[in-house]
Every structure is written in C-alpha cells, then in structure tokens.
Design an enzyme around this catalytic site. Structure first.
Site, PDB file in Angstrom:
ATOM      1  N   ARG A   1     -61.147 -16.524  -7.807  1.00  0.00           N
ATOM      2  CA  ARG A   1     -59.721 -16.373  -8.137  1.00  0.00           C
ATOM      3  C   ARG A   1     -59.333 -17.387  -9.216  1.00  0.00           C
ATOM      4  O   ARG A   1     -58.641 -17.055 -10.169  1.00  0.00           O
ATOM      5  CB  ARG A   1     -58.897 -16.582  -6.850  1.00  0.00           C
ATOM      6  CG  ARG A   1     -57.531 -15.943  -6.895  1.00  0.00           C
ATOM      7  CD  ARG A   1     -56.915 -15.809  -5.502  1.00  0.00           C
ATOM      8  NE  ARG A   1     -57.611 -14.827  -4.705  1.00  0.00           N
ATOM      9  CZ  ARG A   1     -58.422 -15.101  -3.683  1.00  0.00           C
ATOM     10  NH1 ARG A   1     -58.624 -16.339  -3.297  1.00  0.00           N
ATOM     11  NH2 ARG A   1     -59.026 -14.139  -3.026  1.00  0.00           N
TER      12      ARG A   1
ATOM     13  N   PHE B   1     -60.378 -18.664   4.613  1.00  0.00           N
ATOM     14  CA  PHE B   1     -60.030 -17.404   5.274  1.00  0.00           C
ATOM     15  C   PHE B   1     -61.146 -16.400   5.018  1.00  0.00           C
ATOM     16  O   PHE B   1     -62.121 -16.688   4.318  1.00  0.00           O
ATOM     17  CB  PHE B   1     -58.684 -16.869   4.751  1.00  0.00           C
ATOM     18  CG  PHE B   1     -58.744 -16.385   3.316  1.00  0.00           C
ATOM     19  CD1 PHE B   1     -58.738 -17.287   2.269  1.00  0.00           C
ATOM     20  CD2 PHE B   1     -58.836 -15.032   3.030  1.00  0.00           C
ATOM     21  CE1 PHE B   1     -58.807 -16.838   0.957  1.00  0.00           C
ATOM     22  CE2 PHE B   1     -58.899 -14.575   1.709  1.00  0.00           C
ATOM     23  CZ  PHE B   1     -58.890 -15.486   0.680  1.00  0.00           C
ATOM     24  N   GLY B   2     -60.956 -15.217   5.587  1.00  0.00           N
ATOM     25  CA  GLY B   2     -61.860 -14.097   5.304  1.00  0.00           C
ATOM     26  C   GLY B   2     -63.324 -14.446   5.518  1.00  0.00           C
ATOM     27  O   GLY B   2     -63.720 -14.943   6.578  1.00  0.00           O
ATOM     28  N   TYR B   3     -64.128 -14.210   4.503  1.00  0.00           N
ATOM     29  CA  TYR B   3     -65.578 -14.363   4.595  1.00  0.00           C
ATOM     30  C   TYR B   3     -66.056 -15.774   4.235  1.00  0.00           C
ATOM     31  O   TYR B   3     -67.254 -15.990   4.053  1.00  0.00           O
ATOM     32  CB  TYR B   3     -66.256 -13.353   3.658  1.00  0.00           C
ATOM     33  CG  TYR B   3     -65.991 -11.903   4.016  1.00  0.00           C
ATOM     34  CD1 TYR B   3     -66.894 -11.187   4.810  1.00  0.00           C
ATOM     35  CD2 TYR B   3     -64.851 -11.234   3.568  1.00  0.00           C
ATOM     36  CE1 TYR B   3     -66.662  -9.858   5.138  1.00  0.00           C
ATOM     37  CE2 TYR B   3     -64.612  -9.903   3.887  1.00  0.00           C
ATOM     38  CZ  TYR B   3     -65.510  -9.227   4.670  1.00  0.00           C
ATOM     39  OH  TYR B   3     -65.290  -7.904   4.993  1.00  0.00           O
ATOM     40  N   ASP B   4     -65.149 -16.724   4.100  1.00  0.00           N
ATOM     41  CA  ASP B   4     -65.533 -18.078   3.685  1.00  0.00           C
ATOM     42  C   ASP B   4     -66.627 -18.726   4.548  1.00  0.00           C
ATOM     43  O   ASP B   4     -67.500 -19.406   4.006  1.00  0.00           O
ATOM     44  CB  ASP B   4     -64.311 -19.011   3.667  1.00  0.00           C
ATOM     45  CG  ASP B   4     -63.458 -18.830   2.416  1.00  0.00           C
ATOM     46  OD1 ASP B   4     -63.948 -18.234   1.447  1.00  0.00           O
ATOM     47  OD2 ASP B   4     -62.304 -19.288   2.429  1.00  0.00           O
TER      48      ASP B   4
ATOM     49  N   HIS C   1     -47.779  -7.205  -0.823  1.00  0.00           N
ATOM     50  CA  HIS C   1     -46.898  -7.308   0.349  1.00  0.00           C
ATOM     51  C   HIS C   1     -47.406  -8.426   1.257  1.00  0.00           C
ATOM     52  O   HIS C   1     -46.894  -8.616   2.350  1.00  0.00           O
ATOM     53  CB  HIS C   1     -46.839  -5.972   1.099  1.00  0.00           C
ATOM     54  CG  HIS C   1     -45.993  -4.969   0.373  1.00  0.00           C
ATOM     55  ND1 HIS C   1     -46.430  -4.335  -0.765  1.00  0.00           N
ATOM     56  CD2 HIS C   1     -44.732  -4.519   0.590  1.00  0.00           C
ATOM     57  CE1 HIS C   1     -45.476  -3.524  -1.201  1.00  0.00           C
ATOM     58  NE2 HIS C   1     -44.441  -3.629  -0.407  1.00  0.00           N
ATOM     59  N   ASN C   2     -48.425  -9.133   0.792  1.00  0.00           N
ATOM     60  CA  ASN C   2     -49.002 -10.232   1.570  1.00  0.00           C
ATOM     61  C   ASN C   2     -48.302 -11.526   1.124  1.00  0.00           C
ATOM     62  O   ASN C   2     -48.485 -11.974  -0.009  1.00  0.00           O
ATOM     63  CB  ASN C   2     -50.507 -10.247   1.260  1.00  0.00           C
ATOM     64  CG  ASN C   2     -51.231 -11.405   1.890  1.00  0.00           C
ATOM     65  OD1 ASN C   2     -50.645 -12.452   2.176  1.00  0.00           O
ATOM     66  ND2 ASN C   2     -52.517 -11.222   2.083  1.00  0.00           N
TER      67      ASN C   2
ATOM     68  N   LYS D   1     -50.520 -14.414  -0.120  1.00  0.00           N
ATOM     69  CA  LYS D   1     -51.065 -14.205  -1.466  1.00  0.00           C
ATOM     70  C   LYS D   1     -49.967 -14.443  -2.520  1.00  0.00           C
ATOM     71  O   LYS D   1     -50.195 -15.091  -3.541  1.00  0.00           O
ATOM     72  CB  LYS D   1     -51.605 -12.776  -1.582  1.00  0.00           C
ATOM     73  CG  LYS D   1     -52.438 -12.544  -2.808  1.00  0.00           C
ATOM     74  CD  LYS D   1     -52.842 -11.095  -2.973  1.00  0.00           C
ATOM     75  CE  LYS D   1     -54.164 -10.751  -2.356  1.00  0.00           C
ATOM     76  NZ  LYS D   1     -54.617  -9.394  -2.731  1.00  0.00           N
TER      77      LYS D   1
ATOM     78  N   ASP E   1     -57.149  -7.950  -6.995  1.00  0.00           N
ATOM     79  CA  ASP E   1     -57.980  -7.300  -5.993  1.00  0.00           C
ATOM     80  C   ASP E   1     -59.257  -8.117  -5.922  1.00  0.00           C
ATOM     81  O   ASP E   1     -59.791  -8.546  -6.948  1.00  0.00           O
ATOM     82  CB  ASP E   1     -58.267  -5.844  -6.386  1.00  0.00           C
ATOM     83  CG  ASP E   1     -58.623  -5.035  -5.143  1.00  0.00           C
ATOM     84  OD1 ASP E   1     -57.827  -5.027  -4.192  1.00  0.00           O
ATOM     85  OD2 ASP E   1     -59.703  -4.423  -5.118  1.00  0.00           O
TER      86      ASP E   1
END
Ligand code: IMP
Length: 201
Positions: free
Chosen positions: A184, A155-158, A14-15, A18, A74
């Site tokens: 990924r 993004f995120g933990y980059d 639902h992203n 992504k 995931d």
C-alpha cells in the site's frame, strides 16, 4: 499531469478503517475527505478479474455518483504455488465473518507440501475524475508464507507473511515499519509523487 484542484476527495470505500488510513496518508494534500458511506453511495459489486479492474470500477462508480475526484484501492495476497490465489478473493476467503485465521488455514492446507512458499501482497490504487479519466498506481511486496503463523499486529493475512529480507512476519513488525515497506505504501508513494507532491497544504 498534476491535479489542478485537490480541495475535495472521495475515498471510495464503505470500510471506515480503510477510509481513515487513506485520509491519514493524504491529509497534507487534500482539504475535505468524504467516504462513499458519508455520501450514501452504493457499493458496486467487485466483478473485475484483476486488482486493477476492481479498483477502477470502485473509483469510477464513486466519481460518477458524486461528481468529485475519487480514490479506490484493491489489495490482496497472491500465492505463487496457488496460481495467485486468493488474489482478488482475499477478503472473500475470510467468509462472511471475515475470519482470516480460517483463510490462512485454507492457504496453508492448499499449499500442502509444496516447496514454493513464495507470495506477494499487491495493492492497486485508482484515481477517477468525474469526466471519466482514471489513473492507476500499483505496489507489491514480495515474501513467503510460514506456518505456524506468528504475531499480533496488523490484520488479515499479516501473521503468516514474511517479507523478503526479514525474518519476522508483518504481524510481528512494528506497524510503522510495515507501513514503510508495504504494498500500500509503495502504491501511495507513486501516486503522491505524480499527483500530490509539491502541492501540500
Ligand atoms: P479489499 O478491501 O477488497 O481490497 O480486501 C483486501 C483483503 O486483502 C483484506 O481483507 C485482507 O484480507 C487482505 N490484505 C490486503 N492488504 C493486506 C495487508 O497489508 N495485510 C494483510 N492482509 C491484507
């Protein structure tokens, strides 16, 4: 083992960011993409205890509900000295607000004075058919955590992750370079080689 039909693929997320990133990676191989939200599919609860279990449950739920081939991923950060945390909880450590500055601060505090700063980003893809068949592909990039964090890309933990063999964080790296070596990218390369290669449109 290759796909017979690849004219439709549901991206089980639902992203929208992504879904777009996955459609970009697979656009030479698939004619029509749907996202789980395009089809109004419910988002299953991520009750698995591993990246693989969560990817499989998302892909299977979408394949069963849509009757179409479905792909889920995931991913997350696994820190050795934290016994693999935040792991499958990587997104949840950002809280409701998805605040990854907060999540990185938490990792940093939990690491304390630990000498072992090693960590890895992990991605598992699950490709599910409506008849119940599922195939999974994983990718992993090893590296280490630095503090203070650096960089504005990604993004995120980059910003606090330096991949092995580099001295810059993922957030300091040109996104195209990150996409060549990321967890990924490795998982997608495996899947494309097995199921899509040679079948480009
Ligand atoms: P998912 O959407 O449930 O798979 O959540 C994955 C979470 O892991 C994301 O929200 C990010 O916090 C983190 N993550 C996964 N891949 C990356 C990456 O390439 N860079 C930084 N953080 C990532």
């Amino acid at each position: 083992m290759g796909l017979d039909v690849f004219d439709e693929l549901v991206i089980a997320t639902h992203n929208s960011g992504k879904a777009r990133e996955i459609a970009d990676l697979l656009h030479p191989f698939v004619i029509t993409f749907y996202s789980a939200s395009d089809l109004g599919l419910l988002e299953p609860e991520e009750t698995g205890s591993s990246f693989e279990e969560n990817a499989v449950l998302k892909a299977k739920a979408a394949a069963q509900a849509s009757g179409k081939l479905s792909l889920a991923d995931d991913s997350g950060l696994s820190v050795t000295a934290l016994n693999g945390a935040p792991g499958i909880y990587s997104s949840r450590w950002g809280g409701e607000e998805k605040d990854f500055d907060f999540a990185m601060q938490k990792v940093h505090e939990e690491l304390g004075s630990s000498q072992d700063r090693s960590a890895a980003f992990v991605c598992v893809l699950a490709l599910a058919w409506p008849d119940g068949r599922v195939e999974t592909f994983d990718g992993r990039v090893e590296g280490y955590i630095i503090w203070p964090k650096r960089g504005d890309f990604g993004f995120g933990y980059d910003p606090f992750f330096v991949p092995d063999g580099y001295n810059i964080t993922f957030a300091e790296m040109n996104p195209e370079d990150k996409h060549k070596i990321s967890h990924r990218a490795k998982a997608f390369d495996k899947m494309i080689e097995i199921f899509f290669a040679g079948k480009g449109l």
